[in-house]
Motif scaffolding. Structure first.
Motif, PDB file in Angstrom:
ATOM      1  N   GLU A 143       0.844  -1.206   0.000  1.00 63.39           N
ATOM      2  CA  GLU A 143       0.000   0.000   0.000  1.00 63.39           C
ATOM      3  C   GLU A 143       0.871   1.245   0.000  1.00 63.39           C
ATOM      4  O   GLU A 143       2.017   1.205   0.457  1.00 63.39           O
ATOM      5  CB  GLU A 143      -0.928   0.006   1.217  1.00 63.39           C
ATOM      6  CG  GLU A 143      -0.168  -0.134   2.513  1.00 63.39           C
ATOM      7  CD  GLU A 143      -1.075  -0.230   3.719  1.00 63.39           C
ATOM      8  OE1 GLU A 143      -2.301  -0.220   3.552  1.00 63.39           O
ATOM      9  OE2 GLU A 143      -0.535  -0.303   4.827  1.00 63.39           O
ATOM     10  N   GLN A 148       3.044   9.212  -0.479  1.00 64.29           N
ATOM     11  CA  GLN A 148       2.758   8.665  -1.821  1.00 64.29           C
ATOM     12  C   GLN A 148       1.287   8.889  -2.186  1.00 64.29           C
ATOM     13  O   GLN A 148       0.958   9.270  -3.299  1.00 64.29           O
ATOM     14  CB  GLN A 148       3.128   7.175  -1.870  1.00 64.29           C
ATOM     15  CG  GLN A 148       4.634   6.958  -1.836  1.00 64.29           C
ATOM     16  CD  GLN A 148       5.068   5.588  -1.375  1.00 64.29           C
ATOM     17  OE1 GLN A 148       4.262   4.675  -1.223  1.00 64.29           O
ATOM     18  NE2 GLN A 148       6.360   5.434  -1.104  1.00 64.29           N
ATOM     19  N   THR A 169      11.848  12.467   6.784  1.00 65.05           N
ATOM     20  CA  THR A 169      12.802  11.450   6.332  1.00 65.05           C
ATOM     21  C   THR A 169      12.186  10.057   6.474  1.00 65.05           C
ATOM     22  O   THR A 169      11.426   9.806   7.423  1.00 65.05           O
ATOM     23  CB  THR A 169      14.087  11.493   7.184  1.00 65.05           C
ATOM     24  OG1 THR A 169      13.707  11.459   8.555  1.00 65.05           O
ATOM     25  CG2 THR A 169      14.907  12.729   6.903  1.00 65.05           C
ATOM     26  N   GLY A 170      12.494   9.205   5.515  1.00 64.66           N
ATOM     27  CA  GLY A 170      12.047   7.814   5.588  1.00 64.66           C
ATOM     28  C   GLY A 170      10.561   7.623   5.330  1.00 64.66           C
ATOM     29  O   GLY A 170      10.013   6.559   5.617  1.00 64.66           O
ATOM     30  N   SER A 171       9.892   8.646   4.773  1.00 66.13           N
ATOM     31  CA  SER A 171       8.437   8.525   4.588  1.00 66.13           C
ATOM     32  C   SER A 171       8.067   7.939   3.228  1.00 66.13           C
ATOM     33  O   SER A 171       6.894   7.737   2.942  1.00 66.13           O
ATOM     34  CB  SER A 171       7.783   9.897   4.775  1.00 66.13           C
ATOM     35  OG  SER A 171       8.359  10.832   3.884  1.00 66.13           O
ATOM     36  N   GLY A 172       9.056   7.687   2.383  1.00 69.17           N
ATOM     37  CA  GLY A 172       8.772   7.058   1.082  1.00 69.17           C
ATOM     38  C   GLY A 172       8.708   8.049  -0.065  1.00 69.17           C
ATOM     39  O   GLY A 172       7.982   7.848  -1.042  1.00 69.17           O
ATOM     40  N   LYS A 173       9.533   9.103   0.010  1.00 68.34           N
ATOM     41  CA  LYS A 173       9.486  10.128  -1.050  1.00 68.34           C
ATOM     42  C   LYS A 173       9.966   9.584  -2.404  1.00 68.34           C
ATOM     43  O   LYS A 173       9.475  10.001  -3.435  1.00 68.34           O
ATOM     44  CB  LYS A 173      10.334  11.352  -0.642  1.00 68.34           C
ATOM     45  CG  LYS A 173       9.685  12.180   0.452  1.00 68.34           C
ATOM     46  CD  LYS A 173      10.405  13.464   0.704  1.00 68.34           C
ATOM     47  CE  LYS A 173      11.763  13.270   1.362  1.00 68.34           C
ATOM     48  NZ  LYS A 173      11.701  12.624   2.694  1.00 68.34           N
ATOM     49  N   THR A 174      10.922   8.647  -2.385  1.00 68.02           N
ATOM     50  CA  THR A 174      11.475   8.176  -3.668  1.00 68.02           C
ATOM     51  C   THR A 174      10.364   7.606  -4.564  1.00 68.02           C
ATOM     52  O   THR A 174      10.210   8.017  -5.713  1.00 68.02           O
ATOM     53  CB  THR A 174      12.566   7.103  -3.428  1.00 68.02           C
ATOM     54  OG1 THR A 174      13.424   7.571  -2.398  1.00 68.02           O
ATOM     55  CG2 THR A 174      13.356   6.830  -4.680  1.00 68.02           C
ATOM     56  N   GLY A 439      19.120  11.356   2.333  1.00 67.94           N
ATOM     57  CA  GLY A 439      18.488  10.439   1.393  1.00 67.94           C
ATOM     58  C   GLY A 439      18.930   8.988   1.434  1.00 67.94           C
ATOM     59  O   GLY A 439      18.228   8.133   0.932  1.00 67.94           O
ATOM     60  N   ASP A 441      19.107   5.396   2.026  1.00 64.91           N
ATOM     61  CA  ASP A 441      18.154   4.496   2.659  1.00 64.91           C
ATOM     62  C   ASP A 441      18.881   3.235   3.086  1.00 64.91           C
ATOM     63  O   ASP A 441      19.017   2.291   2.318  1.00 64.91           O
ATOM     64  CB  ASP A 441      17.029   4.178   1.668  1.00 64.91           C
ATOM     65  CG  ASP A 441      15.968   3.308   2.300  1.00 64.91           C
ATOM     66  OD1 ASP A 441      15.644   3.551   3.480  1.00 64.91           O
ATOM     67  OD2 ASP A 441      15.476   2.387   1.636  1.00 64.91           O
ATOM     68  N   ARG A 466      18.295   9.009   9.268  1.00 62.26           N
ATOM     69  CA  ARG A 466      18.822   7.709   8.802  1.00 62.26           C
ATOM     70  C   ARG A 466      18.296   6.592   9.686  1.00 62.26           C
ATOM     71  O   ARG A 466      18.396   5.420   9.337  1.00 62.26           O
ATOM     72  CB  ARG A 466      20.363   7.668   8.807  1.00 62.26           C
ATOM     73  CG  ARG A 466      21.096   8.623   7.872  1.00 62.26           C
ATOM     74  CD  ARG A 466      20.513   8.721   6.515  1.00 62.26           C
ATOM     75  NE  ARG A 466      19.657   9.874   6.403  1.00 62.26           N
ATOM     76  CZ  ARG A 466      18.634   9.981   5.549  1.00 62.26           C
ATOM     77  NH1 ARG A 466      18.317   9.005   4.759  1.00 62.26           N
ATOM     78  NH2 ARG A 466      17.886  11.070   5.513  1.00 62.26           N
ATOM     79  N   ARG A 469      13.221   4.890  10.194  1.00 59.22           N
ATOM     80  CA  ARG A 469      12.645   5.088   8.856  1.00 59.22           C
ATOM     81  C   ARG A 469      11.374   4.269   8.696  1.00 59.22           C
ATOM     82  O   ARG A 469      11.247   3.189   9.235  1.00 59.22           O
ATOM     83  CB  ARG A 469      13.679   4.716   7.782  1.00 59.22           C
ATOM     84  CG  ARG A 469      14.836   5.675   7.776  1.00 59.22           C
ATOM     85  CD  ARG A 469      15.898   5.310   6.789  1.00 59.22           C
ATOM     86  NE  ARG A 469      15.555   5.586   5.402  1.00 59.22           N
ATOM     87  CZ  ARG A 469      15.471   6.796   4.896  1.00 59.22           C
ATOM     88  NH1 ARG A 469      15.662   7.850   5.666  1.00 59.22           N
ATOM     89  NH2 ARG A 469      15.177   6.965   3.619  1.00 59.22           N
ATOM     90  N   LEU A 470      10.459   4.803   7.948  1.00 57.99           N
ATOM     91  CA  LEU A 470       9.142   4.221   7.684  1.00 57.99           C
ATOM     92  C   LEU A 470       8.459   3.837   9.001  1.00 57.99           C
ATOM     93  O   LEU A 470       7.999   4.700   9.701  1.00 57.99           O
ATOM     94  CB  LEU A 470       9.249   3.054   6.693  1.00 57.99           C
ATOM     95  CG  LEU A 470       8.027   2.866   5.799  1.00 57.99           C
ATOM     96  CD1 LEU A 470       7.700   4.142   5.027  1.00 57.99           C
ATOM     97  CD2 LEU A 470       8.211   1.726   4.835  1.00 57.99           C
TER      98      LEU A 470
HETATM   99  N1  LIG Z   1       4.661   1.886  -0.160  1.00 64.17           N
HETATM  100  C1  LIG Z   1       5.662   1.340   0.480  1.00 64.17           C
HETATM  101  N2  LIG Z   1       5.531   0.159   1.111  1.00 64.17           N
HETATM  102  C2  LIG Z   1       6.567  -0.403   1.776  1.00 64.17           C
HETATM  103  N3  LIG Z   1       7.801   0.161   1.887  1.00 64.17           N
HETATM  104  C3  LIG Z   1       7.985   1.353   1.297  1.00 64.17           C
HETATM  105  C4  LIG Z   1       6.940   2.006   0.559  1.00 64.17           C
HETATM  106  N4  LIG Z   1       7.439   3.163   0.075  1.00 64.17           N
HETATM  107  C5  LIG Z   1       8.726   3.241   0.477  1.00 64.17           C
HETATM  108  N5  LIG Z   1       9.051   2.152   1.214  1.00 64.17           N
HETATM  109  C6  LIG Z   1      10.361   1.892   1.856  1.00 64.17           C
HETATM  110  O1  LIG Z   1      10.547   2.896   2.861  1.00 64.17           O
HETATM  111  C7  LIG Z   1      11.931   3.231   2.997  1.00 64.17           C
HETATM  112  C8  LIG Z   1      12.107   4.753   2.972  1.00 64.17           C
HETATM  113  O2  LIG Z   1      11.754   5.250   1.696  1.00 64.17           O
HETATM  114  P1  LIG Z   1      12.570   6.440   0.999  1.00 64.17           P
HETATM  115  O3  LIG Z   1      14.014   6.147   0.983  1.00 64.17           O
HETATM  116  O4  LIG Z   1      11.905   6.739  -0.288  1.00 64.17           O
HETATM  117  O5  LIG Z   1      12.310   7.607   2.049  1.00 64.17           O
HETATM  118  P2  LIG Z   1      12.547   9.162   1.896  1.00 64.17           P
HETATM  119  O6  LIG Z   1      11.304   9.848   2.317  1.00 64.17           O
HETATM  120  O7  LIG Z   1      13.066   9.478   0.531  1.00 64.17           O
HETATM  121  O8  LIG Z   1      13.677   9.417   2.971  1.00 64.17           O
HETATM  122  P3  LIG Z   1      14.839  10.557   2.990  1.00 64.17           P
HETATM  123  O9  LIG Z   1      14.175  11.872   3.252  1.00 64.17           O
HETATM  124  O10 LIG Z   1      15.709  10.136   4.091  1.00 64.17           O
HETATM  125  O11 LIG Z   1      15.482  10.524   1.651  1.00 64.17           O
HETATM  126  C9  LIG Z   1      12.630   2.527   1.847  1.00 64.17           C
HETATM  127  O12 LIG Z   1      13.273   1.392   2.366  1.00 64.17           O
HETATM  128  C10 LIG Z   1      11.516   2.102   0.908  1.00 64.17           C
HETATM  129  O13 LIG Z   1      11.811   0.916   0.190  1.00 64.17           O
END
Ligand SMILES: Nc1ncnc2c1ncn2[C@@H]1O[C@H](COP(=O)(O)OP(=O)(O)OP(=O)(O)O)[C@@H](O)[C@H]1O
Length: 546
Positions: A143, A148, A169-174, A439, A441, A466, A469-470
């Protein structure tokens, strides 16, 4: 059967780092090593006694049966050699076998994707295409995270908007930018992602590659290898790059210019790092922006900009800042979405240890001695990192210790393999500079230690991010010397406002501290200057931003 091919057509294959590592050799020049099988370099006689070099590929399974008696150098692409001609039946059978195997493989992929039922998937409702949704579920992303959901919803209603996305940070921005990027690009349209460091760009390209073909252009890798990648750019949907290398290649490559004209979306990750918040801007990044605004935007009116970071808000940029100028000069309107939602505060504990500067080393030793788990230690000085890697290796013989900073040669920088080992090792320590703060991960980091007070609130937030995360828990601890007190007090107040967490005082147990001090001093003194010098052989030209 064999044939001659052009240099550009040689089928280079990437050699996996795993394979290289097992060779246990000096990796200098072997980073991103590529290889070709079955190619002979042969000298060919030309008219007038000249000799040229030809690339002869062996054991080519001919698509059509041809037989030519002599080599000819005038046609360079498909020239058959008289050697190794297989019998007609044998060839035909090989082709059929190959075709069957390909079809079987294709069917297997289709079947396995077909088995995925997306009817009740949480990814429905964001206009994602079926293939993407299936790949997501297959990849274990069941999900969407909050950010996202927000970005996908907004872009499905406003696909041509310029957006500025801030989320913790770590919220899934990528995935929040990768998914809509791939989803919105139609045939013949391309996307460009710029990130401030090589490590971050590499990590993003790994995520993009789950869904589509990506090309990674970063510093520290031979220009020649990257030029070769450019000759296949027409097969690529997304380029991921660091600004310095991208600009260098753009200046010389028509292929890259052509690619850029087709770019519909520019994503800038860690955008505040590249735009800074003040008047300064990364030089090459500025040139890229200028090129996009002056050359590309004129030809391609739909070009839009998506800026992402954990520490970015429109309000941070006044009209005098380079971002302000960028927006005004380009007459671009940005919509800010997402927020610094403070969910991390439920999973994170933040501490400070007050101690004299000269006791920090001993306190770090004692702290690491008592703490298990994956730990990242941030330093403000590369010289100290080089020293401490040696000191800590002496003190913790059974623990694996890694280092990462921008002055390391590419081969010494944390490789994917090492990152993987760090993530799997429950008791590993990574010592690094702020090149690793943004960034990266790295899964399951339990503790972040700040040996020095971070330079500003953004660095404090990114370093701390770092860990936790998540949905994981984590701890962040800052070593504060008397000289750093007032600077840290300000940071702690800002941290409390932004994240909603108060920094707690942590005391290092003073029992048998003398023993730790003695052991630390011994290790520290035994690390001779000469020993640490071999870690600083790198050249300044290899540096990225940190
Ligand atoms: N929808 C999802 N379901 C499960 N895991 C996810 C989901 N989206 C992202 N993740 C996992 O969550 C972790 C953090 O994601 P990501 O690196 O994109 O965070 P970020 O917000 O870019 O953090 P930062 O600001 O530190 O760069 C990663 O390991 C990623 O694989």
């Amino acid at each position: 059967m064999s044939k001659f091919v052009k240099e550009k057509e040689l089928q280079w294959k990437k050699v996996e780092l795993d394979e290289i590592d097992h060779m246990n050799m000096d990796l200098d020049g072997f980073y991103m090593l590529e290889e070709i099988d079955g190619v002979d370099v042969v000298k060919l006689d030309q008219a007038g006694g000249l000799k040229t070099i030809g690339f002869e590929m062996k054991n080519i399974k001919a698509k059509k049966k041809k037989s030519k008696a002599a080599w000819s150098v005038t046609e360079t692409t498909e020239i058959e050699a008289p050697l190794h001609v297989e019998s007609e039946d044998q060839e035909e059978n090989e082709i059929i076998k190959e075709k069957d195997a390909d079809e079987l493989e294709e069917n297997k992929i289709i079947e396995s994707n077909d088995e995925i039922d997306i009817t009740n998937s949480s990814w429905q409702g964001y206009d994602l295409n079926e293939k993407l949704t299936k790949q997501l579920i297959k990849g274990g992303y069941i999900e969407p995270t909050m950010i996202q959901q927000t970005v996908l919803s907004y872009l499905s209603n406003n696909p041509y908007a310029n957006i500025l996305v801030g989320s913790e940070t770590g919220s899934g921005k990528t995935l929040a930018f990768v998914l809509p990027l791939i989803n919105l690009l139609s045939t013949n349209q391309t996307g460009l992602i710029i990130a401030p460091t090589r490590e971050l760009a590499t990590q993003i390209s790994q995520v993009v590659s789950i869904f589509t073909k990506a090309t990674l252009l970063i510093g520290g890798i031979s220009l020649e290898k990257q030029r070769r990648l450019l000759s296949h750019l027409d097969e690529t949907k997304v380029v991921i790059a660091t600004p310095g290398r991208f600009w260098d290649l753009l200046c010389e490559s028509e292929e890259l210019k052509e690619f850029l004209i087709k770019v519909q979306i520019l994503v800038v990750d860690e955008a505040d790092r590249l735009f800074y918040k003040t008047k300064k801007i990364n030089e090459e990044f500025e040139k890229i922006l200028k090129y996009l605004l002056e050359v590309v935007l004129n030809k391609n009116k739909k070009l839009r900009f998506w800026l992402f970071s954990a520490t970015i808000q429109l309000a941070d940029f006044d009209s005098d800042s380079c971002f302000g100028k960028f927006v005004q000069d380009g007459k671009l309107k940005f919509k800010q979405i997402g927020s610094k939602a403070a969910t991390i505060k439920d999973r994170l504990s933040v501490f400070k240890v007050e101690c004299l500067e000269e006791r920090k080393g001993c306190f770090l030793y004692k702290y690491l001695h008592e703490k298990t788990g994956r730990i990242i230690v941030f330093f403000n000085s590369i010289k100290l990192i080089e020293k401490y890697i040696l000191v800590l290796k002496k003190l913790f013989k059974s623990r694996k210790i890694y280092s990462l900073h921008a002055k390391q040669k590419q081969k010494d920088r944390l490789s994917a393999l090492e990152k993987n080992r760090f993530e799997k090792n429950e008791d590993a320590i990574l010592i690094c500079s702020d090149v690793a703060a943004r960034g990266l991960d790295i899964a399951n980091v339990d503790v972040v230690v700040h040996f020095h007070v971070p330079r500003n609130i953004d660095v404090y937030l990114h370093r701390t991010g770092r860990t936790a995360r998540l949905d994981k828990v984590g701890e962040s601890i800052v070593f504060v010397s008397p000289k750093e007190h007032s600077a840290f007090d300000k940071l702690a107040k800002m941290f409390e406002i932004q994240v909603g967490l108060k920094v707690q005082k942590h005391s290092i147990e003073m029992n048998n501290i003398k023993k730790f001090q003695k052991e630390f001093n011994l290790a520290f003194d035994s690390v001779k200057e000469t020993e640490s010098k071999k870690y600083s052989k790198s050249s300044i030209s290899e540096m990225e931003l940190e």
